[in-house]
Design an enzyme around this catalytic site. Structure first.
Site, PDB file in Angstrom:
ATOM      1  N   ASP A   2      33.429  38.519  54.169  1.00 50.66           N
ATOM      2  CA  ASP A   2      34.059  38.178  55.439  1.00 50.66           C
ATOM      3  C   ASP A   2      33.226  38.811  56.553  1.00 50.66           C
ATOM      4  OD1 ASP A   2      34.743  40.830  55.456  1.00 50.66           O
ATOM      5  OD2 ASP A   2      36.870  40.520  55.113  1.00 50.66           O
TER       6      ASP A   2
ATOM      7  N   ASP B  13      42.015  33.700  49.188  1.00 50.29           N
ATOM      8  CA  ASP B  13      41.824  35.103  48.806  1.00 50.29           C
ATOM      9  C   ASP B  13      43.053  35.857  49.252  1.00 50.29           C
ATOM     10  OD1 ASP B  13      41.110  37.380  51.091  1.00 50.29           O
ATOM     11  OD2 ASP B  13      40.906  35.324  51.806  1.00 50.29           O
TER      12      ASP B  13
ATOM     13  N   CYS C  90      50.570  34.940  27.346  1.00 48.76           N
ATOM     14  CA  CYS C  90      49.493  35.171  28.318  1.00 48.76           C
ATOM     15  C   CYS C  90      48.220  35.539  27.565  1.00 48.76           C
ATOM     16  CB  CYS C  90      49.886  36.289  29.286  1.00 48.76           C
ATOM     17  SG  CYS C  90      48.543  36.790  30.398  1.00 48.76           S
TER      18      CYS C  90
ATOM     19  N   CYS D  29      45.569  37.125  28.758  1.00 48.47           N
ATOM     20  CA  CYS D  29      44.773  38.218  29.323  1.00 48.47           C
ATOM     21  C   CYS D  29      44.604  39.345  28.307  1.00 48.47           C
ATOM     22  CB  CYS D  29      45.401  38.732  30.622  1.00 48.47           C
ATOM     23  SG  CYS D  29      46.669  39.990  30.431  1.00 48.47           S
TER      24      CYS D  29
ATOM     25  N   CYS E 161      47.826  41.612  27.877  1.00 47.20           N
ATOM     26  CA  CYS E 161      48.954  41.038  27.138  1.00 47.20           C
ATOM     27  C   CYS E 161      48.632  40.838  25.657  1.00 47.20           C
ATOM     28  CB  CYS E 161      49.385  39.720  27.775  1.00 47.20           C
ATOM     29  SG  CYS E 161      50.254  39.947  29.349  1.00 47.20           S
TER      30      CYS E 161
ATOM     31  N   HIS F 266      45.868  42.101  34.644  1.00 45.92           N
ATOM     32  CA  HIS F 266      46.810  41.024  34.300  1.00 45.92           C
ATOM     33  C   HIS F 266      47.063  40.118  35.506  1.00 45.92           C
ATOM     34  CE1 HIS F 266      50.391  38.863  32.975  1.00 45.92           C
ATOM     35  NE2 HIS F 266      50.895  39.173  34.171  1.00 45.92           N
TER      36      HIS F 266
END
Length: 378
Positions: free
Chosen positions: A89, A271, A309, A311, A314, A340
């Site tokens: 940015d 974002d 999930c 991830c 998990c 996560h």
């Protein structure tokens, strides 16, 4: 270059080609303010959880360690060991949030560093030079971030200045990309649409900046205090005046529900600090709303945060263990939740892209929002 693959209503499925690889859109960019995700999540972790784009902050990196330091170390990609796209940015939002510490002039803004109080000047050319030193894939134009609410007169003056600054950003970026010692000579520039909640100012500004043929366009100055319905109205009324053949980026937004609503209105890039910030406060995102892992009811719970999930957290750890880490103030607990949550956002974007391709985005959105609304006693 942006390629529109297909549409479902106004929702766009696209592909944005950059010097650091292709970005499948809609996309959620993972926020690493000072070239790191807060919560001890590394770039190796980001690769594992499906992150496409990392976002870093120009102001923070200029103040520490210094953009010249990053340049000497080979640019942001080499600095943080990340070979995919990075968006920086412009530093404008941070500078303008230092309300009592800054002074706006036509050439730019004078302000005091939040770290040591040192006087700093940043204008369009300075922002472009800093971002060129950082060698990000996509640089954001330096704009004025007007306060909310603001009078019509103030907003008109502010937007006119932002337009003049954008022209200076474009000229400076073109110059920097030709210099021999520039690390990324293919750095892209996104312009930023402003205008607060004044539709006519937003639309006129969108038309004006669309003429500049930039690499992409952002909607700035939203999620700063206006209602969600006002924000959705502004998106709906402004996006049609930005080029469909370029990506549209909604800056700093937002919740999973915000993202679904904005995708439906034609937005490609997002974002937000929420996934990391909420993770650091003990909250996990799930398909049934947010879950507070500090809640005593999870003490003996041996299930993962969310069944099914994919991830790494998990797949391996229980709610009870994560709660223990949080209560013991172990950094690992925060790291697990941030990991996560970022995976959850990245996975949701993947599902959104698939739903648009399959022409069933409306039903996907409805089902997802119903799940989020079912949040009970978490």
């Amino acid at each position: 270059m942006y390629k529109l693959i297909c549409k479902d209503g106004n929702a766009k499925r696209g592909e944005f080609t950059t010097v650091h690889g292709k970005i499948q859109t809609p996309v959620f960019m993972n926020v690493g303010t000072a070239a790191a995700i807060k919560g001890a999540v590394s770039t190796m972790d980001l690769q594992e959880i499906g992150t496409q784009v990392e976002l870093s902050n120009t102001y923070h990196l200029h103040v520490r360690p210094g953009d010249e330091v990053v340049k000497k170390l080979g640019g942001l990609h080499k600095f943080m060991v990340w070979d995919k796209p990075i968006l920086t940015d412009s530093g404008g939002f941070q500078v303008f949030s230092l309300a009592g510490l800054r002074k706006i002039k036509e050439e730019g803004v004078y302000f005091n560093s939040h770290i040591d109080g040192k006087k700093i000047f940043m204008g369009p050319e300075e922002s472009m030079r800093i971002q060129s030193n950082l060698a990000s894939t996509i640089a954001m134009a330096f704009d004025e971030c007007p306060p909310h609410p603001a009078t019509r007169e103030y907003m008109e003056d502010s937007v006119a200045r932002t337009t003049r600054w954008l022209l200076r950003c474009k000229n400076e970026m073109n110059r920097l990309n030709t210099l021999e010692d520039t690390i990324n000579k293919h750095q892209m520039l996104f312009g930023i649409n402003q205008g607060g909640t004044y539709t006519d100012i937003r639309v006129e500004h969108a038309k004006r900046i669309s003429e500049l043929d930039l690499d992409g366009y952002a909607l700035g100055g939203l999620a700063v205090g206006e209602s969600h319905s006002e924000m959705y109205r502004i998106i709906e009324e402004t996006v049609p005046y930005l080029p469909e053949a370029k990506p549209t980026y909604l800056m700093g937004v937002g919740t999973p529900a915000n993202i679904l609503e904005a995708v439906e209105r034609g937005v490609d890039f997002f974002d937000c600090v929420y996934p990391a910030r909420n993770g650091r406060h003990g909250h996990a995102y799930t398909n049934h709303g947010k879950m507070n892992l500090l809640n005593a009811k999870y003490e003996l719970d041996d299930r993962p945060i969310e069944e099914g999930c994919g991830c790494p957290v998990c797949k391996n750890y229980s709610r009870g263990y994560i709660r223990h880490l949080l209560k013991a103030k172990e950094m690992l607990g925060l790291r697990f939740l941030v990991t996560h949550n970022l995976y959850f956002y990245n996975k949701m974007m993947e599902e959104i892209r698939e739903a648009i391709e399959n022409q069933n985005f409306a039903s996907y959105k409805k089902k997802k929002l119903e799940g989020f609304a079912a949040e009970q006693g978490n």
